[in-house]
Scaffold this motif. Sequence first.
Motif, PDB file in Angstrom:
ATOM      1  N   ILE A 179       0.833  -1.200   0.000  1.00 17.96           N
ATOM      2  CA  ILE A 179       0.000   0.000   0.000  1.00 17.96           C
ATOM      3  C   ILE A 179       0.870   1.253   0.000  1.00 17.96           C
ATOM      4  CG2 ILE A 179      -1.642   1.319   1.396  1.00 17.96           C
ATOM      5  CD1 ILE A 179      -2.834  -1.413   2.236  1.00 17.96           C
ATOM      6  N   SER A 180       1.967   1.226   0.741  1.00 19.14           N
ATOM      7  CA  SER A 180       2.881   2.368   0.779  1.00 19.14           C
ATOM      8  C   SER A 180       3.504   2.630  -0.586  1.00 19.14           C
ATOM      9  CB  SER A 180       3.983   2.132   1.806  1.00 19.14           C
ATOM     10  OG  SER A 180       3.452   2.007   3.083  1.00 19.14           O
ATOM     11  N   PHE A 181       3.949   1.576  -1.265  1.00 20.13           N
ATOM     12  CA  PHE A 181       4.553   1.762  -2.580  1.00 20.13           C
ATOM     13  C   PHE A 181       3.531   2.264  -3.602  1.00 20.13           C
ATOM     14  CE2 PHE A 181       8.100  -1.019  -1.133  1.00 20.13           C
ATOM     15  CZ  PHE A 181       9.122  -0.131  -1.413  1.00 20.13           C
ATOM     16  N   VAL A 182       2.293   1.809  -3.510  1.00 19.69           N
ATOM     17  CA  VAL A 182       1.252   2.328  -4.410  1.00 19.69           C
ATOM     18  C   VAL A 182       1.036   3.814  -4.141  1.00 19.69           C
ATOM     19  CG1 VAL A 182      -1.212   2.240  -4.945  1.00 19.69           C
ATOM     20  CG2 VAL A 182       0.100   0.130  -4.794  1.00 19.69           C
ATOM     21  N   TYR A 183       0.994   4.191  -2.867  1.00 16.79           N
ATOM     22  CA  TYR A 183       0.828   5.603  -2.510  1.00 16.79           C
ATOM     23  C   TYR A 183       1.971   6.446  -3.067  1.00 16.79           C
ATOM     24  CZ  TYR A 183       0.632   9.817   0.314  1.00 16.79           C
ATOM     25  OH  TYR A 183       0.603  11.126   0.717  1.00 16.79           O
ATOM     26  N   PHE A 184       3.220   5.970  -2.907  1.00 20.77           N
ATOM     27  CA  PHE A 184       4.365   6.711  -3.429  1.00 20.77           C
ATOM     28  C   PHE A 184       4.333   6.802  -4.953  1.00 20.77           C
ATOM     29  CE2 PHE A 184       6.691   5.245   0.569  1.00 20.77           C
ATOM     30  CZ  PHE A 184       6.364   6.412   1.253  1.00 20.77           C
ATOM     31  N   ALA A 185       3.872   5.751  -5.612  1.00 18.91           N
ATOM     32  CA  ALA A 185       3.774   5.786  -7.075  1.00 18.91           C
ATOM     33  C   ALA A 185       2.721   6.799  -7.528  1.00 18.91           C
ATOM     34  CB  ALA A 185       3.437   4.399  -7.612  1.00 18.91           C
ATOM     35  N   ILE A 186       1.599   6.858  -6.804  1.00 22.31           N
ATOM     36  CA  ILE A 186       0.569   7.839  -7.148  1.00 22.31           C
ATOM     37  C   ILE A 186       1.089   9.256  -6.938  1.00 22.31           C
ATOM     38  CG2 ILE A 186      -1.681   8.745  -6.439  1.00 22.31           C
ATOM     39  CD1 ILE A 186      -2.489   5.814  -5.874  1.00 22.31           C
ATOM     40  N   GLN A 187       1.827   9.469  -5.851  1.00 23.11           N
ATOM     41  CA  GLN A 187       2.411  10.785  -5.608  1.00 23.11           C
ATOM     42  C   GLN A 187       3.432  11.141  -6.685  1.00 23.11           C
ATOM     43  OE1 GLN A 187       1.536  12.998  -3.219  1.00 23.11           O
ATOM     44  NE2 GLN A 187      -0.105  11.542  -2.808  1.00 23.11           N
ATOM     45  N   GLN A 188       4.231  10.193  -7.097  1.00 19.92           N
ATOM     46  CA  GLN A 188       5.232  10.433  -8.136  1.00 19.92           C
ATOM     47  C   GLN A 188       4.564  10.784  -9.461  1.00 19.92           C
ATOM     48  OE1 GLN A 188       8.454  10.722  -7.995  1.00 19.92           O
ATOM     49  NE2 GLN A 188       8.907  10.730 -10.178  1.00 19.92           N
TER      50      GLN A 188
END
Length: 63
Positions: A16-25
């Motif tokens: 979930i954290s990596f998905v969040y960071f990808a969306i932010q990127q």
Amino acid sequence: MKSPLFWGIVYLFMAISFVYFAIQQRGRTGEWDLFTIVLMAIAAYDLLVAVRYFTFKPKVEKK
């Protein structure tokens, strides 16, 4: 050793954290660049590992 449920939750949180960071990127750059794709690939791998741990839990409890 911790239980498979614990590790499943840890890997699910990481996914979930990596998905969040990808969306932010993607929001920051406005396009799908290599870093965003790598983050999503890591998230997919973590999700796969989490599902494996969750399905492994009943097998451990039987023994």
